[in-house]
Scaffold this motif. Structure first.
Motif, PDB file in Angstrom:
ATOM      1  N   SER A 241       0.678  -1.259   0.026  1.00 48.51           N
ATOM      2  CA  SER A 241      -0.161   0.093  -0.103  1.00 48.51           C
ATOM      3  C   SER A 241       0.823   1.120  -0.062  1.00 48.51           C
ATOM      4  O   SER A 241       0.577   2.105  -0.467  1.00 48.51           O
ATOM      5  CB  SER A 241      -0.917  -0.175   1.158  1.00 48.51           C
ATOM      6  N   MET A 242       2.022   1.255   0.821  1.00 49.78           N
ATOM      7  CA  MET A 242       2.681   2.445   1.013  1.00 49.78           C
ATOM      8  C   MET A 242       3.585   2.547  -0.455  1.00 49.78           C
ATOM      9  O   MET A 242       3.868   3.848  -0.955  1.00 49.78           O
ATOM     10  CB  MET A 242       3.767   2.398   2.156  1.00 49.78           C
ATOM     11  N   GLY A 243       3.898   1.493  -0.871  1.00 49.46           N
ATOM     12  CA  GLY A 243       4.541   1.607  -2.353  1.00 49.46           C
ATOM     13  C   GLY A 243       3.677   2.176  -3.203  1.00 49.46           C
ATOM     14  O   GLY A 243       4.269   2.982  -4.211  1.00 49.46           O
ATOM     15  N   GLY A 244       2.609   1.893  -3.286  1.00 47.06           N
ATOM     16  CA  GLY A 244       1.547   2.280  -4.272  1.00 47.06           C
ATOM     17  C   GLY A 244       1.466   3.900  -4.326  1.00 47.06           C
ATOM     18  O   GLY A 244       1.454   4.602  -5.170  1.00 47.06           O
ATOM     19  N   LEU A 245       1.318   4.688  -2.930  1.00 46.41           N
ATOM     20  CA  LEU A 245       1.201   5.931  -2.515  1.00 46.41           C
ATOM     21  C   LEU A 245       2.433   6.695  -3.258  1.00 46.41           C
ATOM     22  O   LEU A 245       2.449   7.685  -3.987  1.00 46.41           O
ATOM     23  CB  LEU A 245       0.890   6.372  -1.161  1.00 46.41           C
ATOM     24  N   THR A 246       3.684   6.312  -2.829  1.00 46.41           N
ATOM     25  CA  THR A 246       4.725   6.567  -3.330  1.00 46.41           C
ATOM     26  C   THR A 246       4.908   6.603  -4.726  1.00 46.41           C
ATOM     27  O   THR A 246       5.386   7.634  -5.351  1.00 46.41           O
ATOM     28  CB  THR A 246       6.116   5.564  -2.754  1.00 46.41           C
ATOM     29  N   ALA A 247       4.502   5.589  -5.681  1.00 47.65           N
ATOM     30  CA  ALA A 247       4.289   5.642  -7.020  1.00 47.65           C
ATOM     31  C   ALA A 247       3.458   6.693  -7.505  1.00 47.65           C
ATOM     32  O   ALA A 247       3.761   7.469  -8.636  1.00 47.65           O
ATOM     33  CB  ALA A 247       3.854   4.025  -7.409  1.00 47.65           C
TER      34      ALA A 247
END
Lengths: 653, 653
Positions: B449-455
């Motif tokens: 989930s955090m990786g998605g926001l970063t992306a």
């Protein structure tokens, strides 16, 4: 003239494709079948596919080495290695072996020191799971492996088999038939020898070759006569055979013998008659209804001219067929190409311009080839096609256009673009260059000697063939180069000395001996185009003989090559024309010699180090090649391959 | 360890290809055969082909109309038409008819006014040869039509048949055999169920699918055991069958069971052992000598790992095989792709990075997929591959790289790039989207989930799936969006409410009920990666229960998806892991519920009008799709498709 069809409004091909899609029910038309996975490459999945097994199905060693408990190596240092005992401490594993119970890492064999029979030394810490392929790392059982409507690639086949999927449900293949039509059309299977008014049918086989590349089934029939009932019968027979698409070759235009539209209207609804692309305009699309007995199938009227048919296949059938299959339409690679010649275009129509293209310096340069819809040979010569849009009236010389490549892009670096005078020896060189271990392709735009020099000036040719005789100096080419290529240093290499003369019918029935015979009432001449060295030579000889060109019947009829002149003589369309001996010989004609002339290759100095030019010059220098040049007849090779200087004339003269 | 091979110096693949070319005598290896022209598409000409007939063989009308002598129309004006009498003055012609004797132009029927039975009016001058296809306009008899070494295109087939060439001499087809090796390798034809230590052989079929696309013959054998003599026998058998190339699958590395090199050395000369590309390194090339009985043939050791094998096929075999055939090597289309993540690379090796790629705004963005040589599924997921050069240590996020496309370029406009948390529902959506009339492809990079926001922040995803629980507010996602996506307006759409819990073995033999059981000695946990919403949820529950993560055995073992966690439990590699109910159900495992959570799609507002996003939202809103989401088990769809606002939590709670 009441039997003539009227074109509906022509539509852009994209609209034609959209109309076909909107009027076909793909799902109703196609079923599915079950095939072995290993035969399914290129097929399209009928539904989602879920993995049966994980891959790997177990934690597996990813290297040859020893399996260890990572924690047991954490203290290992280069100067303080850790000793592990076989069994409890470590176990040998090869790549692919299951990781033994109680171990969670692999140390590569290269990093292991065998201390004794059962003890190894590890000189650095291993982290957990290093060099281990974990269960399901690649594929997890039950997860979606491949969705529906996916064209299966080689990699997909590997993934499916790895996951234990040995059969797959795929969409049916697209089945088609091509029906050539026309009373004048000969079946190529009979190996016919065509007479005037007859043509050999070949469009069916162009379609089949496309169909093969698209991965669809394509049957074809013998030519169907120009008869409405016979055509309707043939179309319905195709539908009865289970074809999803019936393509009728020719007869889609608006002429009195064009029955496709009438037939299509009698068993379906016409969607498109005429697309706004030239060539390609008379393309016709329809969908069958109940009256055909097989509703919902696609009917296509493909134009009869070969290039029109190809445009129809590429711009309409390829996208529609791929959509039917559930695949993406094939794409040709694009490139920016600098046009070598001003190219006018008809507003309101998109025009397909075939280009002989290759790299020249930093640019890819394309010389427009002949545009006729009947010129299939332009497709064999072209490396690219550019489409001039409907709203553009033409493109200037030197302008850059987007073009679709017909060859791999890297091939353009292996093309020698020649613009200039035509000579049969260029064909001979073209074939020799294709015989090299890394073949070079010689493409030639026949623009005459003067056209060649102009192309060099514009930077749109690597070299130019010229045989320009200057009566004042008696020299070849250099006086013209000095006048027209000022400031462009060039090297001039002789290709051959040619025999020019009057090409006459076999046995020379009209006893034509020289230019004085050209004014005779019973003699019709066929001329070469303005700017051709041969035409300049003719004008020189007419002037010397004091003959007014207007007194020569046929002087205004122009051809662009020696061979075309010879064919006019062969068929009786003209009694004679000026050309090279080789052209007369090739067609078994007679020849009244007029002059020798020097045919040179003019090469800008800046290209002399280009590897393609070096290879060209090397090839010309070969004895074997010079022997072949001479064997054509009408050529002398005394100066072939030598660098020419001003004033050398014909050398020995 | 003395039986271990040692790698020769690794070479770049281009050098490997050059070495193969230099050591093979193509002309000695391949003969020619005569085939019907209409079956010759894709074959390569063995020599030059000259036209037998001209095309057209006669001056032909290019339009329906009247044939006239152009000179007789020169005086025609719109207000002063010229009247011509049938016979001497004009004759009717249809397209393709021979031009009648004495006529040299055609006036289109549309421009002709019929005055009476035998008289027509022409209201403008015709120029000589207008609307006439002249003899040999397309093809001149005897001229070079196609040179040697030409791969015949569909157009070429048309040109050849038109010119009366009914058979062509072409080069022999390339014949090959693929020999899979390995004691642990199962023949897929037996439809095996693999046990630990076994793998299903599939590389032979990946090779065959490539071979089919290259147009060469490819046989294959059952797996050959790990035995030097057996392998030698199989290779020689392949040569005896007439194969020009024998490919041995696996066994080309430097392990103790890798016999390919030894076998090749015993019957030939090894040219290459090891290429400087990862995956692909253990590629092996050799040429047979007299000892094999069939000298001058190519032997290939293809790596066993599937992606390594594919790199070997694409970078070495494709160019060599096409050179053997006399064809240009196939080219993949290239595109500039912005890397969505920092991608380190090993210096000295070229690294093949598979990319899940699609258009985002003006850019094509590619998320690097897993790199393992064994990850065939990455090839099924990728739209592109970029090769990071030997002299580059890595590429930063946001840098642009040249990549080879695995799909048509236009497909990139139809890809939905998702980066974020993994959920099985995404696979379900992926399959639904592929079922649309114009399918959309959902590609997913599992970054948590955090990786998605970063992306989203980096502009490298169209949308992100997130299920981030904030213990302080009891809300989902918004507190994190406010913190990490400042200044980027987003719309949050709920996909589903999920049941999270401990996935345990069938029947729950260890009676695991909650996080308190995770500290037990007999329990091993399998964790998710840092930044995963599921891990944050676990940490929240551990904290609430006052448990130190270090007390949980296996806490440091990370997987990237729910399914991978479930597989660890299924195979006994772990006793339990936190995950969604759907993953447990898919593998028939048991489930100890822990919490409900909201799984949302976070979509930057600027993409809300993107047609792909609109379609995605439309699909999620369908009742039929929500029914399927629920049918997976462990999902509630009460809020599915609704736009979320801060503070909504789980809605009804």
């Amino acid at each position: 003239m009441s039997t003539r069809n009227i074109y509906l409004k022509t539509v852009p091909p994209e609209e034609a494709v959209a109309l076909a899609k909107a009027n076909l029910d793909r799902d109703a038309l196609f079923g599915t079948e079950r095939v072995p996975t290993h035969e399914a490459a290129g097929r399209v999945t009928a539904g989602p596919i879920y993995a049966r097994y994980s891959s790997p199905t177990f934690h597996a060693a990813a290297m040859d080495g020893v399996a260890v408990m990572a924690e047991s190596t954490f203290a290992a240092r280069e100067d303080e290695p850790v000793a592990l005992e076989q069994g409890e401490g470590f176990l040998f594993v090869n790549t692919g072996n299951p990781l033994p119970e109680g171990k969670n890492a692999v140390v590569m064999i290269e990093n292991v020191v065998q201390k004794d029979e059962s003890t190894v030394l590890i000189d650095g810490p291993a982290f957990p799971w290093q060099h281990v392929r974990r269960i399901g790392e690649d594929i997890v059982a039950t997860e979606l492996l491949i969705p529906q409507n996916r064209e299966l690639t080689p990699s997909d086949i590997g993934a499916l088999i790895s996951a234990g999927i040995y059969e797959v449900e795929v969409r049916d293949r697209v089945r088609t038939i091509f029906l050539p039509t026309g009373d004048e059309v000969l079946n190529f299977l009979d190996k016919p020898e065509p007479r005037a008014g007859q043509v050999i049918e070949s469009n069916s086989q162009v379609f089949r070759a496309y169909a093969k590349s698209w991965g669809i089934d394509a049957q074809w029939s013998a030519p169907v006569p120009d008869d409405e009932d016979a055509l309707r019968q043939a179309v319905v027979d195709g539908l009865r055979k289970g074809c999803h698409m019936v393509v009728v070759g020719a007869g889609s235009s608006a002429g009195s013998k064009d029955y496709s539209k009438k037939v299509f209207e009698s068993i379906g609804t016409v969607l498109v008659h005429g697309i706004s692309v030239m060539p390609g305009k008379p393309s016709l699309l329809a969908v069958t209804d109940e009256r055909s007995g097989y509703p919902g199938r696609l009917l296509v009227g493909a134009p009869g001219y070969p290039v029109s048919a190809i445009v129809c296949h590429e711009k309409i059938l390829a996208p529609v067929v791929h959509w039917l299959m559930g695949k993406s339409a094939p794409e040709r690679r694009e490139a920016d190409i600098v046009l070598a010649r001003k190219t006018p275009s008809r507003p309101g129509m998109r025009e397909a311009i075939r280009l002989a293209a290759g790299r020249i310096g930093e640019n890819i340069v394309g010389a427009p080839l002949a545009r006729g819809a009947g010129m299939i040979s332009t497709m064999t010569k072209a490396q690219a096609v550019t489409y001039i849009p409907e709203d553009v009236e033409g493109v200037e010389q030197g302008e850059t256009v987007k073009a679709e490549l017909l060859v791999p892009k890297s091939d353009l670096d292996r093309v020698l673009v020649h613009v200039g005078s035509h000579d049969n020896t260029l064909d001979l060189l073209a074939n020799e260059l294709m015989g090299l271990p890394d073949p070079l392709r010689l493409v030639s735009s026949h623009a005459g000697s003067m056209g060649g020099l102009t192309a060099l000036k514009a930077g749109s040719a690597l070299f130019a063939g010229a045989h320009l005789f200057d009566p004042e100096t008696g020299d070849f080419n250099f006086p013209f180069i000095e006048r027209y290529l000022k400031g462009i240093p060039v090297t001039v290499v002789n290709l051959a000395i040619r025999h020019q003369g009057l090409i006459v019918a076999k046995g020379n029935p009209l006893s034509i001996r020289g230019v004085n015979d050209l004014t005779r009432d019973d003699v019709t001449f066929i001329n070469r185009q303005r700017g051709a060295g041969t035409r300049i030579l003719l004008d020189h000889h007419l002037k010397k003989a004091g003959i007014d060109p207007r007194a020569v019947a046929g002087y205004e009829n122009e051809e662009f090559t020696h061979m075309a002149v010879a064919v006019n003589v062969l068929t009786g369309a003209a009694s004679c024309g000026l050309g090279i001996y080789a052209a007369a010989k090739a067609l078994g004609l007679d020849f009244a010699p007029l002059a020798h002339e020097r045919y040179d290759l003019v090469i800008p100095d800046k290209y002399m180090d280009d590897p393609r030019i070096k290879t060209l010059i090397e090839i010309i220098g070969r004895n074997s090649v010079q022997t072949k040049i001479k064997a054509q007849g009408g050529y002398e090779t005394d100066m072939t391959g030598q660098i020419m200087r001003p004033g050398m004339g014909l050398g020995q003269d």
